[in-house]
Design a protein around this motif. Structure first.
Motif: not given
Length: 414
Positions: A139-141, A412
């Motif tokens: 879920g991290r960038d 992402n």
């Protein structure tokens, strides 16, 4: 004995801690290889060997060159106040310290547990570990590949292989770091010994507990059980030999895999065309890993060998007791063996690679390291199709490794 060695022409200036060397050691290594391929490094009290031909000659000459540090002419002088007694004792039963016949006996007993086929059976376990770690960052960038992925995989893998309860991996990590600091003679500072010794004592105790528990409760398809139960003409591994082997697996398994994952991801992401090829042909990844080992080897210093008698090599005499540092990072860029050695070519024939050593001391854990890296990088690329490099990696101090501390990637991109 004076700290000056008995014979050391020609000497050479070599500063592995010079700014920029860790980032790109290859210009310095090329100059050594072409101008003074076998030279005496006065500050390191040993010979620097930089050509492939000389490297393989020494690595396969187990009769005249030993990896046992006790054979070094300065073993009783340099660093004697900065040694961890438990590691010294442990290493007496290690493969590097054993004589030819004992080494062959132990290696024959160990090999069945670490063949490529035996390691391949670990694939589902390794895949599950990598999946779980990547789930945690999904879920991290932006993440740091080193601390968020590659640092975390080896302790989980070794723990899974040895069936160590979760939660003890941190102890493995401390044990590894303490052991690696004792890897090259004279590099451990006396003031570091007390705190590191505690980590080593706890690590050895944990390994001993694990061995004894497995003796009582053997498990099917289990590497440690295989090591304990393997017999050859009625001979088995002794507890000190098992302890040394398992400890070596922990140490070797950490260092090699951590750095190779980081260097492989970096070399892929900075070559967008190659990255696209690997995404289209995942089987190319094996070639990528092998070429990273050759082209951008994470070793900073050489593999140490100690002369058991006077040896003529490359026009110089290496005296009995002198240390030779085999600079694999240089030998693997030798144009006489690897045409266009400064070109990163994933379709290159790397059969001549000595990245995991050569001869009777070839790394027993090579298959495990390769499989871990292939699974980790392949899964990372598949899970994050838009993965990209944020900035160039940063490197930190380490006595023998080009230690990548940070490799920031965007998982992402928006």
């Amino acid at each position: 004995m004076s700290l000056e060695t008995r014979s050391h022409p020609p000497t050479v200036s070599f500063v592995p801690d010079a700014p920029g060397f860790v980032v790109d050691p290859y210009p310095v290594l090329e100059e050594l290889r072409t101008k003074t391929p076998l030279s005496y490094w006065k500050e390191g009290r040993g010979w620097l060997l930089t050509r492939y031909e000389d490297a393989t000659a020494v690595l396969r000459d187990a009769r005249r060159f030993s990896p046992n540090q006790a054979e070094w002419e300065f073993a009783s002088v340099v660093g004697s106040a900065a040694q961890i007694p438990e590691l010294v004792e442990l290493n007496k039963s290690g493969l590097f310290a054993l004589s030819g016949s004992d080494h062959a006996r132990v290696r024959k007993l160990v090999s069945p547990a670490l063949t490529p086929r035996a390691i391949e059976r670990l694939r589902p376990e390794l895949q599950a570990i990598v999946d779980e770690i990547l789930d945690g960052v999904a879920g991290r960038d932006i993440i740091n590949v080193v601390t968020d992925i590659s640092d975390r995989i080896p302790p989980r893998v070794i723990g899974s292989m040895l069936k160590i309860p979760k939660g003890r991996e941190t102890l493995f990590q401390r044990f590894t770091e303490s052991s690696v600091k004792s890897f090259l003679p004279g590099l451990l500072r006396p003031e570091e010994v007390p705190s590191l010794r505690t980590d080593v004592q706890e690590g050895i105790a944990l390994v001993r507990e694990t061995i004894e528990e497995r003796r009582r409760n053997p498990l099917p398809d289990d590497i440690l059980t295989t090591l304990i139960q393997t017999e050859e003409q009625g001979d088995r591994l002794s507890t000190p030999e098992l302890l040394s082997l398992v400890s070596a697996l922990i140490v070797g398994g950490f260092e090699t895999t951590v750095h190779l994952i980081g260097f492989t991801v970096y070399n892929l992401l900075k070559r967008p065309e190659l990255l696209a090829q690997v995404r289209a042909e995942p089987e190319l990844l094996k070639g990528v890993v092998e070429e990273v080992l050759r082209f951008d080897n994470f070793g900073k210093m050489g593999i140490a060998r100690y002369a058991l008698e006077d040896v003529e090599l490359g026009g110089v005499t290496i005296k009995k007791g002198q240390m030779v540092l085999i600079m694999l990072n240089s030998a693997l860029r030798d144009e006489t063996v690897f045409p266009k050695a400064d070109v990163f070519d994933v379709r290159r024939n790397t059969n001549a690679s000595i990245a995991f050593g050569h001869g009777m001391h070839f790394c027993l854990g090579a298959s495990l390291a390769r499989l871990e890296v292939q699974i980790a990088v392949d899964t990372l690329l598949k899970r994050f199709p838009a993965l990209r490099l944020v900035k160039e990696p940063s490197f930190g101090p380490h006595p023998v490794i080009r230690k990548m501390e940070s490799l920031e990637v965007q998982l992402n991109p928006r």
